[in-house]
Design a protein around this motif. Structure first.
Motif, PDB file in Angstrom:
ATOM      1  N   PRO A 278       3.678  12.828   3.282  1.00  0.00           N
ATOM      2  CA  PRO A 278       4.252  12.659   1.921  1.00  0.00           C
ATOM      3  C   PRO A 278       5.481  13.547   1.732  1.00  0.00           C
ATOM      4  N   HIS A 279       6.544  12.986   1.232  1.00  0.00           N
ATOM      5  CA  HIS A 279       7.800  13.705   0.985  1.00  0.00           C
ATOM      6  C   HIS A 279       7.788  14.162  -0.468  1.00  0.00           C
ATOM      7  N   LEU A 280       7.235  15.407  -0.672  1.00  0.00           N
ATOM      8  CA  LEU A 280       7.046  15.879  -2.030  1.00  0.00           C
ATOM      9  C   LEU A 280       8.186  16.770  -2.520  1.00  0.00           C
ATOM     10  N   TYR A 281       8.782  17.577  -1.630  1.00  0.00           N
ATOM     11  CA  TYR A 281       9.832  18.529  -2.037  1.00  0.00           C
ATOM     12  C   TYR A 281      10.989  18.488  -1.034  1.00  0.00           C
ATOM     13  N   GLU A 282      12.135  18.988  -1.497  1.00  0.00           N
ATOM     14  CA  GLU A 282      13.301  19.132  -0.624  1.00  0.00           C
ATOM     15  C   GLU A 282      14.170  20.292  -1.110  1.00  0.00           C
ATOM     16  N   LEU A 283      15.012  20.817  -0.184  1.00  0.00           N
ATOM     17  CA  LEU A 283      15.925  21.925  -0.500  1.00  0.00           C
ATOM     18  C   LEU A 283      17.274  21.368  -0.903  1.00  0.00           C
ATOM     19  N   GLU A 284      17.779  21.828  -2.000  1.00  0.00           N
ATOM     20  CA  GLU A 284      19.107  21.431  -2.460  1.00  0.00           C
ATOM     21  C   GLU A 284      20.013  22.666  -2.521  1.00  0.00           C
ATOM     22  N   GLY A 285      21.276  22.430  -2.223  1.00  0.00           N
ATOM     23  CA  GLY A 285      22.261  23.511  -2.257  1.00  0.00           C
ATOM     24  C   GLY A 285      23.055  23.585  -0.963  1.00  0.00           C
ATOM     25  N   THR A 286      24.203  24.229  -1.040  1.00  0.00           N
ATOM     26  CA  THR A 286      25.066  24.376   0.127  1.00  0.00           C
ATOM     27  C   THR A 286      24.535  25.506   1.006  1.00  0.00           C
ATOM     28  N   GLU A 287      24.419  25.246   2.279  1.00  0.00           N
ATOM     29  CA  GLU A 287      23.832  26.209   3.204  1.00  0.00           C
ATOM     30  C   GLU A 287      24.903  27.176   3.713  1.00  0.00           C
ATOM     31  N   THR A 288      25.524  27.877   2.802  1.00  0.00           N
ATOM     32  CA  THR A 288      26.555  28.870   3.137  1.00  0.00           C
ATOM     33  C   THR A 288      26.319  30.130   2.314  1.00  0.00           C
ATOM     34  N   LEU A 289      26.835  31.227   2.807  1.00  0.00           N
ATOM     35  CA  LEU A 289      26.739  32.489   2.078  1.00  0.00           C
ATOM     36  C   LEU A 289      27.594  32.405   0.814  1.00  0.00           C
ATOM     37  N   GLY A 290      27.001  32.782  -0.327  1.00  0.00           N
ATOM     38  CA  GLY A 290      27.686  32.685  -1.603  1.00  0.00           C
ATOM     39  C   GLY A 290      27.144  31.570  -2.472  1.00  0.00           C
ATOM     40  N   SER A 291      26.243  30.759  -1.933  1.00  0.00           N
ATOM     41  CA  SER A 291      25.611  29.702  -2.731  1.00  0.00           C
ATOM     42  C   SER A 291      24.129  30.057  -2.906  1.00  0.00           C
ATOM     43  N   TYR A 292      23.350  29.120  -3.416  1.00  0.00           N
ATOM     44  CA  TYR A 292      21.908  29.343  -3.557  1.00  0.00           C
ATOM     45  C   TYR A 292      21.178  28.046  -3.221  1.00  0.00           C
ATOM     46  N   LEU A 293      19.941  28.206  -2.742  1.00  0.00           N
ATOM     47  CA  LEU A 293      19.091  27.079  -2.374  1.00  0.00           C
ATOM     48  C   LEU A 293      17.957  26.976  -3.395  1.00  0.00           C
ATOM     49  N   GLN A 294      17.609  25.753  -3.748  1.00  0.00           N
ATOM     50  CA  GLN A 294      16.587  25.531  -4.758  1.00  0.00           C
ATOM     51  C   GLN A 294      15.630  24.427  -4.301  1.00  0.00           C
ATOM     52  N   ALA A 439      22.073  32.575 -11.223  1.00  0.00           N
ATOM     53  CA  ALA A 439      22.835  33.825 -11.104  1.00  0.00           C
ATOM     54  C   ALA A 439      22.403  34.674  -9.921  1.00  0.00           C
ATOM     55  N   ALA A 440      21.439  34.200  -9.147  1.00  0.00           N
ATOM     56  CA  ALA A 440      20.960  35.003  -8.023  1.00  0.00           C
ATOM     57  C   ALA A 440      22.049  35.243  -6.984  1.00  0.00           C
ATOM     58  N   ALA A 441      22.996  34.311  -6.850  1.00  0.00           N
ATOM     59  CA  ALA A 441      24.055  34.457  -5.850  1.00  0.00           C
ATOM     60  C   ALA A 441      25.030  35.568  -6.203  1.00  0.00           C
ATOM     61  N   GLN A 442      24.963  36.088  -7.443  1.00  0.00           N
ATOM     62  CA  GLN A 442      25.882  37.145  -7.871  1.00  0.00           C
ATOM     63  C   GLN A 442      25.170  38.473  -8.138  1.00  0.00           C
ATOM     64  N   ALA A 443      23.871  38.567  -7.862  1.00  0.00           N
ATOM     65  CA  ALA A 443      23.104  39.767  -8.224  1.00  0.00           C
ATOM     66  C   ALA A 443      22.545  40.438  -6.976  1.00  0.00           C
ATOM     67  N   VAL A 444      22.342  41.772  -7.089  1.00  0.00           N
ATOM     68  CA  VAL A 444      21.762  42.570  -6.009  1.00  0.00           C
ATOM     69  C   VAL A 444      20.665  43.462  -6.602  1.00  0.00           C
ATOM     70  N   PHE A 445      19.735  43.870  -5.715  1.00  0.00           N
ATOM     71  CA  PHE A 445      18.725  44.857  -6.058  1.00  0.00           C
ATOM     72  C   PHE A 445      19.105  46.163  -5.360  1.00  0.00           C
ATOM     73  N   TRP A 446      19.223  47.256  -6.155  1.00  0.00           N
ATOM     74  CA  TRP A 446      19.618  48.566  -5.592  1.00  0.00           C
ATOM     75  C   TRP A 446      18.620  49.627  -6.042  1.00  0.00           C
ATOM     76  N   GLN A 447      18.045  50.303  -5.068  1.00  0.00           N
ATOM     77  CA  GLN A 447      17.139  51.424  -5.341  1.00  0.00           C
ATOM     78  C   GLN A 447      17.760  52.685  -4.752  1.00  0.00           C
ATOM     79  N   PRO A 448      18.414  53.536  -5.573  1.00  0.00           N
ATOM     80  CA  PRO A 448      19.023  54.767  -5.032  1.00  0.00           C
ATOM     81  C   PRO A 448      17.982  55.717  -4.445  1.00  0.00           C
ATOM     82  N   LYS A 449      16.828  55.856  -5.112  1.00  0.00           N
ATOM     83  CA  LYS A 449      15.759  56.745  -4.650  1.00  0.00           C
ATOM     84  C   LYS A 449      14.442  56.241  -5.215  1.00  0.00           C
TER      85      LYS A 449
END
Length: 493
Positions: A278-294, A439-449
């Motif tokens: 059964p074909h229930l789901y698929e990935l959409e989006g450009t497979e390049t750095l700077g985009s996002y997959l959904q 907005a995930a393609a423009q955000a980062v997680f940073w933990q200084p300490k």
């Protein structure tokens, strides 16, 4: 018989007093004037009290020369030394004449004394006393003459020293004049050569300017003619038609690209023997750095994504190593620089059933990002404008900050206030946000300490990926691997 003076009472023969030799030469036409001073001392009467002695003249000239030496030019100094040398020679000659005159005076005084001694033996009484007094005056005069001779000898030695000094100074001045003349000639020759070079350069520049001016004029005329031709060919209506055609072509290209990706995914499923699955789901989006997959559902029979367990992985292009991406449990994932060159895979688990989706190929790098990062590496500190969208501290959210990425540390500031500043260490973490929608393609997680972390949104996808790559580059130079939370080594598949 001859009377010597009106005071003499007796007479004597003419041959009683020896005749003075006629070969005596006097320095002057008259005999010096003398007068008797205190204690019967014979003193010479000076005709002109304003006349300076030779010693004083020499001292005055020497002082004037030394005083004027600092402010005179080399040529004037040499001329002055020449005049001083001539004056010293003249003074030396005068001293020699004075010495000769002094010797003549000694001879004359000796003869006069001998004549008075002879006369003293021939007279008696008062005349004899007068002769004795005359002899005493002559002897006193001889003593003063001897003293004058000593002074003359001293003056002669001083004049000789001055002559030697002026002669040496004159030679030094001549040498200095010759050196200055040679240096001046050398400078003049250099100046002439420089002027000649400048004239040649100006002439060459003028020739080149004229040639380039003609070329620029011809080029400008050609450009004007080409612009006129283009203006005549491209009327406003034609330009608008071309813009509409370009938009249509871009839309067609995007549609064909989506169709191509769908066909590639179907082809991959066919090769794996999953055509009947059964074909229930698929990935959409450009497979390049700077985009996002959904993850997108393709059938109404599939369970809701909110009820499923989702986990993203990065797999090597050969498929031998599979690495779990910690925290990537959402339906949206934005590739980060670590994902470039690798295949992304996601497992969807619901009610014991697992569905695996993957990209058709490795994630491609963003165009021009590597060159941009290399340019930033040359800077000591790079600033990025960010928005703090989430934090574990009491700091307010949705505020604009500046993130400094340096060679030794990272710093987050708001105006002049430093929010966080830490050097690269093993406790620091930096990665792309695992989830978060579009907005995930423009955000980062940073933990200084430990105990302090931020979610930072950048102005663009390019700025976000450049900041991650730049920080990891500087951290690697400090022997630190900067990655996300719970970073693990790849798992063998």
């Amino acid at each position: 018989m001859t009377r010597m003076t009106h005071d003499f009472g007796d007479t004597m023969q003419k041959d009683a007093v020896p005749v003075v030799s006629a070969d005596v030469i006097f320095a002057s036409l008259r005999f010096p004037n003398y007068k008797i001073g205190v204690n019967n001392q014979i003193m010479e009467t000076k005709d002109d009290p304003k006349v300076l002695s030779m010693k004083e003249v020499v001292a005055r000239e020497t002082a004037q020369l030394l005083d004027q030496q600092k402010r005179m030019s080399v040529r004037d100094l040499a001329s002055k030394f020449e005049k001083g040398l001539a004056a010293a020679a003249k003074l030396s000659e005068e001293a020699r004449l004075r010495e000769a005159a002094s010797l003549e005076k000694h001879v004359l005084l000796k003869k006069l004394r001998d004549a008075l001694q002879s006369l003293k033996g021939r007279v008696a009484g008062r005349n004899k006393d007068d002769v004795a007094e005359a002899i005493a005056m002559v002897e006193a005069l001889a003593v003063q003459l001897t003293q004058r001779e000593g002074e003359l000898i001293q003056e002669k030695s001083e004049v000789k020293k001055l002559t030697n000094f002026l002669k040496q100074a004159s030679e030094d001045a001549k040498k200095l004049v010759n050196e200055e003349r040679a240096f001046a000639r050398f400078e003049i020759e250099n100046a002439r050569a420089a002027v000649q070079r400048v004239e040649e350069a100006l002439q060459e520049h003028e020739r080149m300017s004229q040639a380039s001016g003609k070329q620029d004029l011809e080029q400008l005329m050609k450009e004007v003619q080409e612009a006129r031709r283009i203006k005549m060919l491209h009327q406003p209506s034609k330009v608008m038609d071309m813009e509409h055609e370009l938009r249509a072509l871009r839309a067609q290209l995007a549609e064909k690209s989506r169709l191509y990706l769908r066909l590639q995914k179907e082809l991959a499923r066919t090769k794996k023997g999953e055509e009947n699955a059964p074909h229930l789901y698929e990935l959409e989006g450009t497979e390049t750095l700077g985009s996002y997959l959904q993850i997108q559902p393709c059938s109404d029979n599939g369970p809701e994504l909110s009820e499923c367990s989702i986990q993203w992985y990065r797999v090597s292009s050969e498929g031998a190593k599979k690495e779990l991406i910690s925290g990537a449990t959402k339906s949206v994932y934005a590739p980060e620089p670590f994902d470039v060159g690798r295949v992304l895979q996601v497992d969807i688990i619901s009610e014991g059933q697992q569905i695996t989706l993957s990209t058709t190929g490795p994630i491609d790098p963003a165009a021009g990002l590597g060159t941009y990062v290399e340019a930033l590496v040359r800077k000591h500190d790079t600033e990025f404008n960010v928005v703090v969208t989430q934090t574990v501290s009491d700091h307010p959210n949705e505020s604009i900050h500046v993130l400094h990425v340096g060679k030794m540390r990272m710093k987050l500031c708001k105006g002049n206030t430093t929010i966080a500043k830490e050097y690269y260490s093993s406790s620091m973490q930096l990665c792309g946000v695992r989830g978060g929608g579009n907005a995930a393609a423009q955000a980062v997680f940073w933990q200084p300490k430990q105990g302090l972390s931020f979610v930072l949104a950048f102005e663009s996808e390019r700025e976000r990926n450049a900041a991650i790559m730049l920080a990891r580059r500087f951290a690697f130079d400090c022997n630190i691997i900067l990655a996300g939370p719970d970073h693990k080594a790849p798992l063998e598949t």
